[in-house]
Design a protein around this motif. Sequence first.
Motif, mmCIF file in Angstrom:
data_model
loop_
_atom_site.group_PDB
_atom_site.id
_atom_site.type_symbol
_atom_site.label_atom_id
_atom_site.label_comp_id
_atom_site.label_asym_id
_atom_site.label_seq_id
_atom_site.Cartn_x
_atom_site.Cartn_y
_atom_site.Cartn_z
ATOM 1 N N GLY A 4 -20.607 -39.405 0.459
ATOM 2 C CA GLY A 4 -21.007 -40.071 -0.792
ATOM 3 C C GLY A 4 -21.754 -39.172 -1.772
ATOM 4 O O GLY A 4 -22.482 -39.665 -2.632
ATOM 5 N N LYS A 5 -21.555 -37.866 -1.670
ATOM 6 C CA LYS A 5 -22.246 -36.939 -2.586
ATOM 7 C C LYS A 5 -21.847 -37.194 -4.038
ATOM 8 O O LYS A 5 -22.694 -37.395 -4.904
ATOM 9 C CB LYS A 5 -21.914 -35.465 -2.245
ATOM 10 C CG LYS A 5 -22.418 -35.005 -0.909
ATOM 11 C CD LYS A 5 -22.062 -33.543 -0.641
ATOM 12 C CE LYS A 5 -20.557 -33.298 -0.522
ATOM 13 N NZ LYS A 5 -19.935 -33.990 0.601
ATOM 14 N N GLN A 54 -12.674 -36.604 -9.750
ATOM 15 C CA GLN A 54 -13.550 -37.723 -9.374
ATOM 16 C C GLN A 54 -14.914 -37.599 -10.076
ATOM 17 O O GLN A 54 -15.451 -38.574 -10.599
ATOM 18 C CB GLN A 54 -13.736 -37.706 -7.846
ATOM 19 C CG GLN A 54 -14.464 -38.919 -7.285
ATOM 20 C CD GLN A 54 -14.864 -38.714 -5.826
ATOM 21 O OE1 GLN A 54 -14.491 -37.715 -5.192
ATOM 22 N NE2 GLN A 54 -15.638 -39.640 -5.305
ATOM 23 N N THR A 99 -26.545 -43.235 2.299
ATOM 24 C CA THR A 99 -25.561 -44.066 1.605
ATOM 25 C C THR A 99 -24.957 -45.130 2.530
ATOM 26 O O THR A 99 -25.159 -45.090 3.743
ATOM 27 C CB THR A 99 -24.391 -43.209 1.084
ATOM 28 O OG1 THR A 99 -23.750 -42.614 2.217
ATOM 29 C CG2 THR A 99 -24.864 -42.127 0.134
HETATM 30 N N1 LIG Z 1 -19.851 -49.156 0.319
HETATM 31 C C1 LIG Z 1 -20.279 -47.987 -0.125
HETATM 32 N N2 LIG Z 1 -19.420 -46.997 -0.348
HETATM 33 C C2 LIG Z 1 -19.889 -45.816 -0.809
HETATM 34 C C3 LIG Z 1 -21.269 -45.595 -1.034
HETATM 35 N N3 LIG Z 1 -21.413 -44.311 -1.466
HETATM 36 C C4 LIG Z 1 -20.168 -43.785 -1.504
HETATM 37 N N4 LIG Z 1 -19.242 -44.671 -1.112
HETATM 38 C C5 LIG Z 1 -17.785 -44.488 -0.968
HETATM 39 O O1 LIG Z 1 -17.544 -43.478 0.013
HETATM 40 C C6 LIG Z 1 -16.373 -42.730 -0.290
HETATM 41 C C7 LIG Z 1 -16.686 -41.246 -0.307
HETATM 42 O O2 LIG Z 1 -17.608 -40.970 -1.349
HETATM 43 P P1 LIG Z 1 -17.655 -39.571 -2.103
HETATM 44 O O3 LIG Z 1 -18.723 -39.673 -3.130
HETATM 45 O O4 LIG Z 1 -16.317 -39.158 -2.559
HETATM 46 O O5 LIG Z 1 -18.133 -38.613 -0.911
HETATM 47 P P2 LIG Z 1 -18.289 -37.021 -0.912
HETATM 48 O O6 LIG Z 1 -17.087 -36.462 -0.230
HETATM 49 O O7 LIG Z 1 -19.530 -36.731 -0.127
HETATM 50 O O8 LIG Z 1 -18.420 -36.579 -2.334
HETATM 51 C C8 LIG Z 1 -15.903 -43.262 -1.632
HETATM 52 O O9 LIG Z 1 -14.883 -44.190 -1.395
HETATM 53 C C9 LIG Z 1 -17.133 -43.957 -2.216
HETATM 54 O O10 LIG Z 1 -16.810 -45.000 -3.108
HETATM 55 C C10 LIG Z 1 -22.187 -46.686 -0.764
HETATM 56 O O11 LIG Z 1 -23.409 -46.586 -0.904
HETATM 57 N N5 LIG Z 1 -21.629 -47.851 -0.303
#
Ligand SMILES: Nc1nc2c(ncn2[C@@H]2O[C@H](COP(=O)(O)OP(=O)(O)O)[C@@H](O)[C@H]2O)c(=O)[nH]1
Length: 429
Positions: free
Chosen positions: A236-237, A270, A377
Amino acid sequence: MGLFDIFRKKKNNVEPESTTNSESLSESQFETLSQSNSETTTSSALTQPVMEQVGLVDEREADEWSKALDKKSEAIHDLPESESESESESESESESESESESESESESESESEDEIERNEQQVYDEGLKKSRTGFAERFNRFLANFRTVDEDFFEDLEETLVGADVGFDMAIKISDELREEVKLANAKRKEDVRDVIIKKMVDLYEADGVNEDTQMHFAPNGSTTVILFVGVNGVGKTTTIGKLASKYQQAGKSVLLAAADTFRAGATKQLQEWGERANVPVVAGKEKADPASVVFEAVAKARDEHYDILFVDTAGRLQNNVNLMQELEKMKRIIQREIPDAPHEVLLVLDATTGQNALQQAKLFKDSSDVTGIVLTKMDGTAKGGIVFAIRNEMHLPVKWIGFGEKASDLREFKPEEFVYGLFKELVS
Ligand SMILES: Nc1nc2c(ncn2[C@@H]2O[C@H](COP(=O)(O)OP(=O)(O)O)[C@@H](O)[C@H]2O)c(=O)[nH]1
Ligand SMILES: [Mg+2]
């Protein structure tokens, strides 16, 4: 002293201990963490059926507890906020009426601040409901089985605590300390057992958090603040950066984003989408570009054009077999070269639904990079809440933000006492 006197707010401004050793994470360790993590990343985890409800104690008593807790809750929420939490959110029309939607300019006198605060609280409570229930269900089941305080009791307690993601060390510590409690040894009623356990947990949680600094740190006298986000893939970064970008933009700050995750196809896009939504610019490179070059360009721009805050998004995977930790180190050096006291925060993002796995990630990142705080998250998912105990007890890293949804407004500053209070509130209602 009443049980809930322990939920008092402790103000401290002590710097967190810094970690400077730069051990790196082996590729196989890292792959294991990334993979098991990405299995639980999507919101599909959120649709899992809620476990069967387990009843607790008699209703009248639960009612009394609720009242006592509600009073305490008011006291906690009366504490001054470090900044306005009001947020406007345009895409949330499908949500329930409990959503607070104060438009940024609608500081109209008719809507009292108390009201906004209460709505904010409802959104937050709703978001965390599942993780609280997950925690409470385990405890209620344990209490329902209570017969007597014997060896089996302590074994069951440890199992319950570990199952609620409190962490192994913390579970043992709690049960060891409870063995010494005369009050518990003499307890005949499950309510007494429950009270002693809650008090012990809160005491230990508070004791471990004495020097914890949950504040965000910003650059002095209006110079650019740089905040670096690290963590494995899918935690969720990018989403958290999007949320924070709109939060600070709405608070009147000029915000710039750096899309330094050039590894994953679509990662830049994104972040750009979040940038558009929040109305903040994004510095991006070509696909598979060297992330360090994106960071360099973004930091120079932020500094030269006097942006208030630069958020740097990074990849959560190894690129061309280059060690991720080395990559992060390199980014940090570039940031420091351009702005000597930056980055002002290195936030490690952890997916709370991954429990023990999230803790392992925290250990590895903490050992390898100078993490200053944690963003927890997916607290709206199947997280069990107990993870905040484990993070404090085992990591000694402050949780600074919690995410409880996919919308821009689903992020809150973490308030430790308030959160722990919430976990136990669910236990008695
Ligand atoms: N339910 C929920 N989903 C989240 C939350 N934070 C992130 N996500 C979801 O987790 C998935 C991965 O998030 P992303 O920001 O792309 O992760 P990254 O790879 O660390 O950048 C996405 O589908 C987001 O919408 C949260 O607090 N709650
Ligand atoms: Mg990302």
